[in-house]
Every structure is written in C-alpha cells, then in structure tokens.
Write an enzyme that holds these catalytic residues in place. Structure first.
Site, PDB file in Angstrom:
ATOM      1  N   LYS A 399     -18.245  41.000  52.887  1.00 42.82           N
ATOM      2  CA  LYS A 399     -18.036  41.996  51.832  1.00 42.82           C
ATOM      3  C   LYS A 399     -19.350  42.409  51.182  1.00 42.82           C
ATOM      4  O   LYS A 399     -19.426  43.440  50.502  1.00 42.82           O
ATOM      5  CB  LYS A 399     -17.096  41.440  50.752  1.00 42.82           C
ATOM      6  CG  LYS A 399     -15.771  40.857  51.262  1.00 42.82           C
ATOM      7  CD  LYS A 399     -14.894  41.874  51.898  1.00 42.82           C
ATOM      8  CE  LYS A 399     -13.514  41.320  52.240  1.00 42.82           C
ATOM      9  NZ  LYS A 399     -13.520  40.238  53.244  1.00 42.82           N
ATOM     10  N   LYS A 411     -21.390  39.166  45.544  1.00 40.32           N
ATOM     11  CA  LYS A 411     -21.956  38.360  46.625  1.00 40.32           C
ATOM     12  C   LYS A 411     -23.260  38.976  47.130  1.00 40.32           C
ATOM     13  O   LYS A 411     -24.180  38.244  47.534  1.00 40.32           O
ATOM     14  CB  LYS A 411     -20.954  38.209  47.762  1.00 40.32           C
ATOM     15  CG  LYS A 411     -19.687  37.460  47.382  1.00 40.32           C
ATOM     16  CD  LYS A 411     -19.972  36.073  46.834  1.00 40.32           C
ATOM     17  CE  LYS A 411     -20.355  35.086  47.909  1.00 40.32           C
ATOM     18  NZ  LYS A 411     -20.520  33.711  47.370  1.00 40.32           N
ATOM     19  N   VAL A 437     -12.047  33.545  57.019  1.00 36.76           N
ATOM     20  CA  VAL A 437     -11.800  32.243  57.627  1.00 36.76           C
ATOM     21  C   VAL A 437     -10.307  32.091  57.854  1.00 36.76           C
ATOM     22  O   VAL A 437      -9.499  32.256  56.937  1.00 36.76           O
ATOM     23  CB  VAL A 437     -12.330  31.109  56.730  1.00 36.76           C
ATOM     24  CG1 VAL A 437     -11.899  29.755  57.278  1.00 36.76           C
ATOM     25  CG2 VAL A 437     -13.842  31.186  56.631  1.00 36.76           C
TER      26      VAL A 437
END
Length: 622
Positions: A399, A411, A437
């Site tokens: 992202k 992030k 994940v």
C-alpha cells in the site's frame, strides 16, 4: 514400511560360494584348463581378495539396504577389483578372471533380487473390502512411495485403482501393480471408469495452477481431493497414508521453494539479542517462531496485547506461563516506555512489525494511524538509535507504493523515516515491503470463510479486483533473508508472484462449502485500488542479490515534519497532510542556504514569510 534389510555378515558366505561357482564355470568352459591346484589357488585368492576389498567399501557392515542400487554398485566395484587382482597375480588367465567375475556378479545380483522379491511379496497385503478406491495423481517419486505405503499397510483406508500422470513416457507404466490411465485430460474419464471416490494429489512441486485444474475436475465429478504435504511441511520425510490431508488455500495458490542463505542469516541472528515489535500479530508471531530456530542469544517479543503474547509464547515453547522476560508488554505510542525498554534490554537486531493495518477503518480514524504507524515507529527508531542497534527492519506494505489510502500514506512515511534514520545513525536501518498475507487475522480469506460458514452471502468488492497473496511462512522467510541482504535506507520488495483475483479466491473457498452460497459485489471502498502495486513511480525492479528480492531506494524524510502533524486536526485535513508528507522532496542539509549574518532590508510593513510544506497539489505538479 521399509522393505530393505541391511546387507551384513550373513551375505558373506553366499558371496564366497558365488566366487567358487563363477570361477569353476569359467575354468570349465575355457579353452585352457588349469590344474586343480591352480584352480583351487585362484578360488582361495578370490575369496581372500574379495573379503579384503569389501571391508573398506562397507559391503558387509550394514551400510546398504539389501538389493538396493548402492549395494549393487559396491558389489560391482568389489568383484571387478577382485577379478583384476586374479589376473595381475597370474593365478588365472584374463579370460578366466573376466568370465569368472561376470558370472560371480550375476549370481550375487540374482540372489539379492530374489530375496527382495520374496520380502516384497510377504509384505504386500490385500486391500480391505472397506478401503476407499482412490486415483493417485502423479507417478513420480512421491507417488511411488505413496503407492508402496498403501500396498504394505494392512490397515490402509485407501485402495489405489489407478494413476494419472501427464508425462507421456509413463503412460504404460505400472507401479505396485497399479496402471497409469492417462494424463490430466483423462482424469474425468479415469474417475468414471474406476469408480474412484478420492483423488490424491501426489506431486510435491507446489504447483498451484496444476492443483487448481485437478481440483476443478474433481469437484465437477463430485469427488474428494486430498494432497500430500509440501516438502517444507514434511522436510522430505517418509511419504505415507498418514501424511495425506485436505487441500488448503495455500496449496491452491502454490508455494515456492525459497533459496535461503542460512550462513548469512546466522551471521546476523545467531547469538544476538533480537527484538520483535507487534510480536502477537500474524507477521510478528511467525517472525518469532522462525527467528527462534536461528538461536538468538535472546528473543524479545513486544506487544500491547497480552493475549497475543500468550499465544505466541505457547506456539514457540508449548507452554505459556507469561513469567519470562522474553515477553514485553508495552505500547509504541508511549515514547518514554519504549525508550526505557530498549535502554534496559539493549537489542542488537530489531524487527518492527507493529502497525494498524485495516485500510477502511483507518480511513475513518487517520489520527490513530498517525499515532501508531508514524509516531509509534518514530519512537522505536529513536530508541533503537539511542542504544546502538546494529540492524533495524521496518515491515512495510505494498500500500506504500503510490499510496492513495491512510494506511498507504502512513506506511510510506515510515519507509522514509527509516531511510532518514539510516542516514544519521551508525546502524543499518532498512524496509521490507510486501503484499497481503494469506490467512492473517482480519484478512479477506478469514472474512470469506466466516461468511461461507454462516451460509452467505459472500461479499466481494469488484469481480476484477486483484491482490498479491503470500503465505505467512513464505513472507517471513523472505523478510529474514532480505534483512541479511539489505543496505541501509533502501526498501526491499518481496516478489509476491502472480496477483490473485479475489473473486476466484472467494469461489474456490465457496466450492468447499456443503451448500451453495450467494455472491454480492459491493464496489471498491475509498482508498482501495483495483490492482495493487509493489513499486512506486520511479522505482526500478533491481534484484542484484536474490531472485525474489528487489532493491529500491527510498528518499529520507525529516522527522520534524512528521512530528509537526497535529492529531487533533479534522480527519479530512489530517488525511491531506499525510498525503502531502509522502511527496515532500528530501533536501540535503548541506544544500540549505547558510543563515545570513544580518537581516536583509525589507519594508517594516511586509509580513514575515512562513516556512511552508508543499501542499498535495503543489507537490504533485512539481
């Protein structure tokens, strides 16, 4: 079940008899017959030489399985050397020595082959009448071993009725009496012809595309599909009926064998003090489990969730008394607490996995994302720098590449803050970036499974939306490898494979349900992309050290700009400020103009010019 007894001293007398018989035959059929004394001397010398040569090759010392290829190679070497010695010593002509050695080897091999066949017949059992008829997909090494296990297990719940394999060279093959019935195109016909109720996928190459094709045919025929575990799961151990399990979603996606440089990893982990933040999360807990195997001097697991710490300790040690110093209960937002913890425990390696990650929720609460993801990371970076951490690994996300969401903005900012810290600190500070994940807490898979269990409907944002997917074990293995390879200030981007259509993923999960479920398409939410990206604008995919790890440079960001953000700002204003901060260009301190010795002459009525951070629109057009 092992059907090979080891070769041992009991085989020695029979082999000496084979020499006597072989030489006697060679002498009888040869044109020149030596005297009885010479023939006897040749046999005695052959027995002595064979015994002496067999000792260093461990022929009768229980090294080899009886009748196996390694034993036959040792036999051939011993017999050839013995025959050559007979000829060199002059006790037998070349023809007698050669023919005698060949006849002797033939007798030895025949005896061992007959013994092996007798043992196999004795061990093979008739299948139970209640055994389920199965097709085995794959006639390779794993398929062979599986069929042998079935043939020798008197309590086997499966009865093999056919084999399917795509290799044309195996179409007339029979394994343990079971015939190959064709390739993938023949699977449906083979199921109908044999009446098999189960297909066992016995190809251990982790081929997700092939498994999906086989599953589609099996599901259409209303048969069950089972699978052997991957090589990573079984550590290439024995293949048997007990190892057969149901197909999991990670199998359908496929697992890649990762070339891990254990020596490099051991150099920076073994005997070091290692700290993991967010240790109770999906990534953090798997990091702790894998790091534990490398023997760090101390593994410190930090989280603010006490139940999560209990779970990770239980998964590592099989017990969780919560009374050991390896567990640290602390909040990243408390700068003083984090500084005190690191000053006391003095970690040498830090994996920073703690973060808020739910994209849609953070769109509504950007202040929380700022406090945890940005300011919390700054707290850990500062504390790590203060105690001289040697290597700091910030766990990022796809992202952060061309971000359009609060999660992505925060992030990306942490990537740039980590790069800045690497420029001013003595240690190595780097980022590792990857996508979704599989099966992590709160992931789309977990949501789909809950919706299917409730009877539906299954909600998908868009039928064309794709996401990168990786199993948590594969992701963490690459994170640890990347941390060994990365230079300070860069982001290491993990190869996530081919993007997965989320709609296909949902239908694959729904196909396992006992009853049909409906699907509802809700449309993309604010901040979501139709297709995720691993690389941002201007980033180049370079893989100089590992085929699955790319290295990209990250422009540093002055921490003072992040600290200037006000968590009390309105959500809309704060989102704009976070977006602007991602695009602020980095200015080297040396490039800043020197402070003037005297203020320039300006009209007294002119207002002072403020120091401005570029706005989102200005930054995007610059």
């Amino acid at each position: 079940m092992d059907d090979h007894r080891p070769s041992g001293p009991a085989d020695w007398p029979a082999d000496l008899c084979a020499w006597a018989g072989g030489l006697a035959l060679a002498i009888t059929i040869g044109p020149d017959r030596p005297s009885l004394l010479t023939a006897g001397a040749a046999i005695v010398l052959a027995a002595a030489a064979h015994t002496a040569i067999a000792w260093p090759v461990h022929l009768y010392r229980r090294r080899y399985g009886h009748g196996t290829l390694p034993e036959l190679r040792a036999l051939a070497l011993t017999v050839a050397a013995t025959g050559g010695l007979l000829w060199v010593a002059g006790v037998a002509p070349a023809a007698v020595a050669g023919v005698g050695a060949m006849a002797t080897l033939l007798a030895m091999v025949t005896g061992r082959a007959a013994g092996r066949l007798r043992r196999e017949r004795r061990l093979r059992v008739a299948p139970s009448a209640q055994a389920v008829p199965v097709l085995v997909y794959g006639a390779g090494a794993a398929g062979h071993r599986l069929l042998r296990s079935m043939a020798h297990d008197p309590h086997c719940r499966y009865r093999p009725v056919g084999i399917v394999d795509d290799d044309p060279a195996k179409q007339n093959l029979r394994v343990e009496g079971v015939a190959v019935l064709g390739g993938r195109a023949s699977l449906a016909a083979a199921l109908a012809r044999t009446g098999a109720e189960v297909v066992i996928f016995a190809i251990r190459a982790d081929d997700g595309a092939l498994l999906r094709d086989v599953r589609a045919v099996t599901t259409a025929a209303r048969r069950d599909l089972k699978i052997l575990p991957s090589i990573d799961e079984s550590l290439d151990g024995p293949v048997g009926v007990a190892e057969i399990r149901d197909v999991q979603l990670s199998d359908l996606l496929g697992r890649r064998q990762i070339d891990t440089d254990l020596a490099a990893i051991g150099d920076y982990l073994a005997g070091r003090r290692v700290l993991v933040t967010g240790a109770g999360g999906s990534i953090g807990s798997e990091l702790c489990r894998q790091l534990h195997r490398f023997g760090p001097a101390e593994l410190m697991m930090l989280d603010r969730d006490e139940s999560a710490l209990h779970a990770v300790q239980l998964s590592i040690h099989g017990r969780a008394l919560l009374d050991s110093p390896e567990l640290i209960l602390a909040d990243l937002r408390d700068a003083g607490s984090i500084a005190a913890v690191l000053a006391e425990r003095r970690p040498e390696v830090v994996f920073h996995a703690a973060a808020l990650k739910h994209l849609t929720l953070l769109e509504r609460h950007p202040a929380e994302a700022l406090q945890t993801n940005v300011l919390g990371t700054l707290n850990v970076l500062s504390a790590a720098d203060a105690v001289g951490v040697e290597r700091f690994v910030n766990i990022s996300t796809d992202k952060a590449a061309n971000p359009i969401s609060v999660l992505g903005y925060t992030k990306r900012i942490t990537e740039r803050l980590t790069a800045h810290r690497s420029a001013v600190a003595a240690g190595t500070f780097l980022n590792v970036r990857f996508g979704n994940v599989l099966g992590s807490r709160g992931s789309v898979v977990t949501a789909f499974q809950a919706q299917i269990a409730a009877g539906g409907p299954v909600t998908v944002t868009d039928p064309d939306v794709t996401r990168f997917m990786m199993t948590v074990q594969e992701a963490v293995q690459l994170v640890i490898q990347a941390a060994a390879l990365g230079a300070g200030g860069e982001a290491l981007v993990l190869d996530m494979g081919t993007p997965v259509r989320i709609d296909d993923l949902a239908h694959q999960l729904a196909a396992q349900a006992e009853r049909p479920v409906d699907f509802v398409y809700t449309g993309l939410r604010h901040g979501e992309k139709l297709h995720e990206e691993l690389f941002g604008a201007g980033e180049i995919d370079l893989r100089p050290l590992h085929p699955l790890i790319s290295h990209v440079s990250v422009p540093p960001l002055d921490p003072s700009l992040a600290l200037a953000l006000d968590v009390r700002s309105s959500p809309a204003a704060l989102v704009g400020q976070l977006a602007d901060l991602c695009l602020v260009p980095f200015v080297e301190p040396a490039a800043l103009p020197a402070a003037p010795t005297a203020a320039p002459a300006v009209p007294s009525s002119a207002p002072a010019a403020p120091i401005a951070v570029p706005t989102l629109s200005a930054a995007r057009t610059s």
